[in-house]
Every structure is written in C-alpha cells, then in structure tokens.
Scaffold this active site. Structure first.
Site, mmCIF file in Angstrom:
data_model
loop_
_atom_site.group_PDB
_atom_site.id
_atom_site.type_symbol
_atom_site.label_atom_id
_atom_site.label_comp_id
_atom_site.label_asym_id
_atom_site.label_seq_id
_atom_site.Cartn_x
_atom_site.Cartn_y
_atom_site.Cartn_z
ATOM 1 N N ASP A 60 -85.701 -34.319 -0.342
ATOM 2 C CA ASP A 60 -84.972 -33.868 0.710
ATOM 3 C C ASP A 60 -83.600 -33.193 0.071
ATOM 4 O O ASP A 60 -82.796 -33.948 -0.393
ATOM 5 C CB ASP A 60 -84.570 -34.943 1.840
ATOM 6 C CG ASP A 60 -83.810 -34.420 3.047
ATOM 7 O OD1 ASP A 60 -84.505 -34.529 4.315
ATOM 8 O OD2 ASP A 60 -82.662 -33.529 2.921
ATOM 9 N N ASP A 73 -86.544 -27.898 3.848
ATOM 10 C CA ASP A 73 -85.816 -28.742 2.740
ATOM 11 C C ASP A 73 -86.420 -29.876 2.544
ATOM 12 O O ASP A 73 -85.986 -30.648 1.768
ATOM 13 C CB ASP A 73 -84.191 -28.812 3.174
ATOM 14 C CG ASP A 73 -84.099 -30.022 4.027
ATOM 15 O OD1 ASP A 73 -84.760 -30.397 4.769
ATOM 16 O OD2 ASP A 73 -82.884 -30.464 3.654
ATOM 17 N N GLU A 74 -87.534 -30.194 2.893
ATOM 18 C CA GLU A 74 -87.963 -31.597 2.967
ATOM 19 C C GLU A 74 -89.573 -31.636 2.722
ATOM 20 O O GLU A 74 -90.343 -30.699 3.320
ATOM 21 C CB GLU A 74 -87.540 -32.357 4.300
ATOM 22 C CG GLU A 74 -87.830 -33.756 4.224
ATOM 23 C CD GLU A 74 -87.498 -34.074 6.037
ATOM 24 O OE1 GLU A 74 -87.963 -35.281 6.412
ATOM 25 O OE2 GLU A 74 -86.899 -33.503 6.699
HETATM 26 N N1 DCP Z 1 -81.184 -28.050 10.556
HETATM 27 C C1 DCP Z 1 -80.790 -27.323 11.849
HETATM 28 N N2 DCP Z 1 -80.522 -28.081 13.079
HETATM 29 C C2 DCP Z 1 -80.370 -29.638 12.653
HETATM 30 C C3 DCP Z 1 -80.757 -30.211 11.656
HETATM 31 C C4 DCP Z 1 -81.105 -29.483 10.696
HETATM 32 O O1 DCP Z 1 -80.912 -26.195 11.882
HETATM 33 N N3 DCP Z 1 -80.379 -30.177 14.217
HETATM 34 C C5 DCP Z 1 -81.338 -27.618 9.619
HETATM 35 C C6 DCP Z 1 -80.117 -27.329 8.680
HETATM 36 C C7 DCP Z 1 -80.121 -28.179 7.421
HETATM 37 C C8 DCP Z 1 -81.635 -28.299 7.084
HETATM 38 O O2 DCP Z 1 -82.071 -27.891 8.657
HETATM 39 O O3 DCP Z 1 -79.432 -27.929 6.325
HETATM 40 C C9 DCP Z 1 -82.155 -29.501 6.661
HETATM 41 O O4 DCP Z 1 -81.970 -30.616 7.619
HETATM 42 P P1 DCP Z 1 -81.584 -31.921 7.094
HETATM 43 O O5 DCP Z 1 -81.650 -32.884 8.384
HETATM 44 O O6 DCP Z 1 -82.387 -32.320 5.881
HETATM 45 O O7 DCP Z 1 -79.784 -31.933 6.797
HETATM 46 P P2 DCP Z 1 -79.136 -31.403 5.305
HETATM 47 O O8 DCP Z 1 -80.116 -30.906 4.486
HETATM 48 O O9 DCP Z 1 -78.204 -30.156 5.881
HETATM 49 O O10 DCP Z 1 -78.551 -32.542 5.112
HETATM 50 P P3 DCP Z 1 -79.024 -33.862 4.283
HETATM 51 O O11 DCP Z 1 -78.117 -33.970 2.885
HETATM 52 O O12 DCP Z 1 -78.379 -35.031 5.144
HETATM 53 O O13 DCP Z 1 -80.312 -33.917 4.145
HETATM 54 MG MG MG Z 2 -81.699 -32.376 3.777
#
Ligand code: DCP
Ligand code: MG
Length: 367
Positions: free
Chosen positions: A16, A112-113
């Site tokens: 992730d 991203d995952e």
């Molecule tokens: N995303 C979004 N709306 C949300 C959650 C996420 O548009 N409610 C998008 C933005 C994030 C991406 O999806 O960058 C990936 O989600 P993650 O939950 O993996 O969050 P991040 O990668 O941003 O942070 P982390 O380091 O906690 O994984």
């Molecule tokens: Mg993420």
C-alpha cells in the site's frame, strides 16, 4: 491423514502506497515537500472533500473523506491541490510493472494497493520478505515514492501488517506468530467490522480476537450473521481467500435483448449464430478456451433461466458453441413462451494448475 489438510503455506504480500496522491504531488512539486498538502476538492466550493493528505497535514487531524472546509479549519496553512488522476494512474501502472517482475498473481484493490502471491516467485527468490524489500526499493528508485508492505500467509493478516508501520514500513507476521497476533487484535480491525458491529461486540464484552475465539462458530453466526463464519476462521489464523489476478475473466459471453419478442425457433437460432460468433471473437481476443457453455434466456415477463453444459475438451470455436447452445435451447421447449433476450457465455477456462508445493508450516526462513 486427510490430504485436504496438507495445504501449502502461501506467501502473501500486501503493498500500500504511503499518502499516495499527496506523495505524487510532493514528488512533482518541490514547493510542496515537507508541507501539509491536502489533495481533493477546494475548501471554498460546496461539498469538497479530502481525497488524502500528506503526513504533515495528518498531524493536524486531517483525514480522507473529511470535508475540505473542516480540513482548512484544522490547518489554515494547508495547501489544497486538485487531484491529477492521470499522474496517479501512471504511477500505479509503473508499480504494477514492478510487481510483475516477481509474480503474475497480483490482485489490485485500488490504484495504490495490491495483494501479491509470491509462493512461486518468477525469480526463485523464495523469500517473501526479500521480495517485499526489493519491491519497496524499486518503487523508491524508479518512482521516488514510498510504499508499505505486509508479509504473511494470508490476505487478511498481510493487509493489517502493511498498515502497522506506515510510512515506508515492512511488517512480517509469520505462521508461528499469527494466532497470537489475531488474539491481540482489536475487534474493529476485523474485516467487515464497522462502527455498528464493533459497538455491538463491545457491548457484549468482545474487545479482541481472543474474546471472539471463546465463542463457538454457531454463536458467532447467530450474533453476527454470515461474517461470523469468517471471524471464527480468522481468529484461528485461517483465511483461504486466494489472490485473484485482476481482469482474470470467470466467463466470456455475449447477450442481446431483441426489439421484439422471439416466438419461433428459426429466429432464435439466427440470433444464437450472431451470439456464438461474438463469443468466439471475444474468446480468441483473450486467448481463452472454455469447457462450460451457458445459455441464458429471459422471457417477455422477465423470468430468466440459464442452462449449462460442460464438455471434456475446452473450446473456442463457433460451431461447437453454437451446436451446444442450440441443444440447450431446444431442451427448454422455447416456442412455448415469448423470449426477449438470449445470451451465450463460456466459463471453465483451461488454466494451468498452480504448482502445489508441500508446505512447511512454522518455518520462518521460508519467508
Ligand atoms: N482516496 C480517496 N478517497 C478516500 C480514500 C482514498 O480519494 N476516501 C484516494 C487518495 C489516496 C488513495 O486513494 O491517496 C489511496 O488511499 P489510502 O487509503 O491507501 O490512503 P493513502 O495512500 O493516501 O494513505 P496511507 O499512507 O494511509 O495509505
Ligand atoms: Mg495508501
């Protein structure tokens, strides 16, 4: 001994990306580095929400899905950036190309995952921890981004593990520590446990996996429905869900709703010919051959039936598909009802059986 019990220990990685959209923005915009960045809708506009925030912004309590207005109140100096999906998609594709150096068993969950099954890795590295390290390093070198990885024997634990040491984390939970880990896990971390279920569990005095483990499977199902069965297994470290490569079609087919209802067998057969040709074309495009042919019929009163036949040899040719579809149709006594839709699909694709290696549960060095 029951041979079903000799399952190979799988090596599953969950990757992730860290603060994905925000990290891409900070990478591409040196002015944003080290600063609280919020990617999402503008705080001025109505209904804008936060997609994600940089780790600097999270210190102020900003979180995904929060109204942008609230985020601005929490951190007035935050920089709001409009999302650039094309850039995230490009990064995502590059990351997947890195995964493919090690395995084709990749199941993306979002941009991203992804889950990776590296039980049989392409480079014969053998160690899932080493593969996770190499993937993280390649993402750093080639994309100037960081990812967090969780390594374990199943999807559930790998996913929780990847979140444990963010950012830039690598967490391994091996076969010998998995039950202990599950016993300590707070109930809200369990798959499918939202606020409501977690609240219900706590009222019942269930706070951790260990508490859930004291209940019988029957009780778990009685209290929590079908998920109860999953909780029963997962607290014992068992999660058999396979990593399912994205886009791996389970069936290929074609169907058509007609401008007027069909009542005669000859018109139905004409439609089946067109459908069989489409199905052949789609199968060949994806280089698939299937053993099960399914005919779908929807009647004018919207009743729907399906009829299937499986044959010994996987096929992709129009003649065989058509012949079987016609036989299936005739067997339904098709002229007795008006038909508004016909469909043909193939499934049961020929698929190389995965090499099933004997597992050695509990041996850490395998990872
Ligand atoms: N995303 C979004 N709306 C949300 C959650 C996420 O548009 N409610 C998008 C933005 C994030 C991406 O999806 O960058 C990936 O989600 P993650 O939950 O993996 O969050 P991040 O990668 O941003 O942070 P982390 O380091 O906690 O994984
Ligand atoms: Mg993420």
């Amino acid at each position: 001994m029951d041979t079903e019990d000799i399952r190979p220990v799988r090596k599953i990685i969950h990757i992730d990306m860290d603060a994905f959209y925000a990290s891409v923005e900070q990478r591409d915009n040196p002015d944003y580095r080290g600063k609280p960045i919020v990617v999402g809708g503008s705080p001025e506009g109505r209904g804008g929400v936060v997609a994600t925030a940089s780790y600097e912004a999270r210190k102020f309590g900003i979180r995904s899905a929060m109204p942008s207005k609230r985020a601005q109140q929490l951190c007035p100096q935050a920089i709001f950036v409009f999302p650039r999906f094309a850039a995230y998609k490009e990064a995502s594709e590059h990351i997947r190309s890195i995964f493919r150096r090690y395995t084709d068993m990749i199941e993306p969950l979002s941009l991203d995952e992804a889950y990776l099954d590296v039980t049989d890795d392409k480079q014969n590295i053998g160690s899932a921890i080493e593969i996770a390290k190499q993937i993280k390093q390649a993402i750093k070198d080639e994309l100037q981004l960081t990812a967090s990885a969780g390594v374990s024997v199943n999807k559930f634990v790998a996913k929780i593990a990847s979140d444990m040491n963010k950012p830039d984390g690598l967490t391994f939970i091996g076969p010998s520590s998995i039950e202990d880990f599950m016993e300590r896990l707070p109930v809200e971390k369990f798959y499918g446990v939202g606020h409501v279920t977690a609240g219900k569990m706590k009222k019942m005095g269930l706070h951790t996996g260990a508490d859930l483990k004291k209940l019988t499977e029957e009780d778990l199902v009685k209290f929590f429905g079908k998920s109860g069965r999953f909780y029963y297994k997962i607290v014992r470290g068992i999660d058999d869900r396979e990593v399912e490569p994205h886009g791996e079609a389970k069936s290929v087919g074609a169907e058509d709703t007609f401008p007027y209802d069909l009542t005669r067998l000859d018109e139905m057969n004409d439609e089946l010919i067109k459908l069989a040709e489409k199905v052949q074309e789609r199968l060949r495009k994806h280089q698939l051959k299937g053993r099960t042919i399914t005919l779908k019929i929807k009647y004018s009163d919207f009743r729907q039936i399906t009829r299937s036949l499986s044959i010994a040899q996987a096929v992709d040719d129009v003649d065989t598909i058509l012949q079987i579809a016609q036989e299936l149709l005739v067997a339904t006594d098709p002229e007795k009802d008006k038909i508004r839709l016909l469909g043909i699909s193939l499934s049961g694709f020929k698929d190389e059986p995965r090499s099933k290696k004997q597992g050695w549960s509990g041996q850490l060095e395998l990872f």
